[in-house]
Write an enzyme that holds these catalytic residues in place. Structure first.
Site, short mmCIF file in Angstrom:
data_model
loop_
_atom_site.label_atom_id
_atom_site.label_comp_id
_atom_site.label_asym_id
_atom_site.label_seq_id
_atom_site.Cartn_x
_atom_site.Cartn_y
_atom_site.Cartn_z
N ASP A 61 0.89 -1.16 0.00
CA ASP A 61 0.00 0.00 0.00
C ASP A 61 0.92 1.20 0.00
O ASP A 61 1.64 1.45 0.97
CB ASP A 61 -0.89 -0.02 1.24
N SER A 139 2.57 10.23 -14.40
CA SER A 139 1.78 11.42 -14.13
C SER A 139 0.54 11.37 -15.02
O SER A 139 -0.14 10.34 -15.10
CB SER A 139 2.61 12.68 -14.37
N TYR A 153 -7.14 15.72 -8.30
CA TYR A 153 -6.24 14.88 -9.09
C TYR A 153 -5.11 15.71 -9.68
O TYR A 153 -3.93 15.35 -9.59
CB TYR A 153 -7.04 14.20 -10.20
N LYS A 157 -1.03 15.55 -9.15
CA LYS A 157 -0.14 15.30 -10.28
C LYS A 157 0.78 16.48 -10.56
O LYS A 157 1.95 16.29 -10.94
CB LYS A 157 -0.96 14.94 -11.53
N THR A 188 -7.57 2.14 -19.76
CA THR A 188 -7.20 1.51 -18.50
C THR A 188 -8.43 1.46 -17.59
O THR A 188 -9.54 1.76 -18.00
CB THR A 188 -6.09 2.30 -17.80
#
Length: 284
Positions: A61, A139, A153, A157, A188
């Site tokens: 993790d 990234s 997010y 990043k 993905t």
């Protein structure tokens, strides 16, 4: 195993991490594939059991620094070295800033920024000891181009990219390189419920835009143009090159977005050039 280079990848239980692990194995690397469930990682990479001669699956993790240190130690115990680290594990908390709770915003940064920091902090002593290595961080276009509904997010990043750019000259004297990978839209698991959480709608002013955005993104999941297996193969090719790039925009859409951002920055620098250049002390 001394002749084989060793690659450690996080988040290898599915998605891009799985493809990177597979591509590295196919290219002749020894691979340490990590994830929260090592059994699922082994199954995803296509191996029954947690070990083969070239593969070790380890529980990790990335938000747990002690766990990162334990995973790195397991890799060193098995293979004696780590040549390449790929910081891939992450998730996506989407929504308008006012509707993302402070706890969720912090959790997004914890996973997508502090996660790579934890794993890299554990790996660097090994690489420094060998005076060689490559740290790769996955990234996103959101790492250099902000957009609505992605504030948490993008914050993580953008932070990742600033950290990587600053880390590069710190570790270069030890023969350690860095590479930032900025994928565009790839097919993905990022937009699936397992990876994406949407902020709970709570403000009427955002309600209609939230509905439209969630509908559009949900419809895009599984239909993105990019092939993650091709990205993984290209990444492994770059990893093995003599001069890995400091930044790699992955996908034609990512290249276009990077060009757009570069043009915007140049325009912004030029627009107020005279005013910006007039701020020195008169006696300077």
């Amino acid at each position: 195993m001394a002749e084989k280079k060793v690659l450690l990848v996080t988040g290898a239980g599915r998605g891009m991490g799985m493809d990177i692990a597979k591509a590295a194995l196919a290219a002749g690397y020894a691979v340490v594939a990590t994830g929260r469930d090592p059994g699922k990682v082994a199954q995803a990479v296509g191996v029954t059991g947690n070990r083969t001669d070239d593969l070790l699956t380890v529980r990790l993790d990335v938000t747990d620094l002690a766990g990162a240190q334990a995973a790195v130690q397991a890799a060193v115990d098995r293979f004696g070295r780590i040549d390449v680290l790929v910081n891939n594990a992450g998730n996506f908390i989407a929504g308008f800033f006012e509707e993302i709770t402070p706890e969720d915003f912090r959790a997004q940064v914890e996973t997508n920024l502090f996660g790579p920091l934890n794993v890299t902090r554990a790996v660097l002593p090994v690489m420094r000891g060998k005076r060689s290595g490559l740290v790769v961080s996955i990234s996103s276009v959101a790492g250099f181009l902000g957009a609505e509904f992605t504030s948490a997010y993008a914050a993580a990043k953008f932070g990742l990219e600033g950290w990587m750019e600053s880390l590069a000259p710190e570790i270069a004297p030890f023969g350690i390189r860095t590479m930032i990978v900025e994928p565009g839209f790839f097919r993905t698991d990022l937009l699936t419920p397992e990876s994406t959480s949407f902020a709970e709608p709570s403000i009427d002013d955002y309600a209609e835009r939230t509905r439209r955005t969630v509908t559009a993104w949900s419809g895009m999941s599984g239909r993105q143009g990019g092939d993650p297996a091709k990205l993984a193969a290209a990444l492994i090719e770059l990893v093995g090159s003599d001069e890995p790039p400091l930044r790699w925009a992955a996908g034609a859409d990512a290249v276009g977005a990077l060009e757009q951002k570069a043009e915007t920055l140049l325009e912004q620098a030029d627009t107020y050039r005279k005013l910006s250049s007039s701020l020195a002390h008169d006696d300077a």
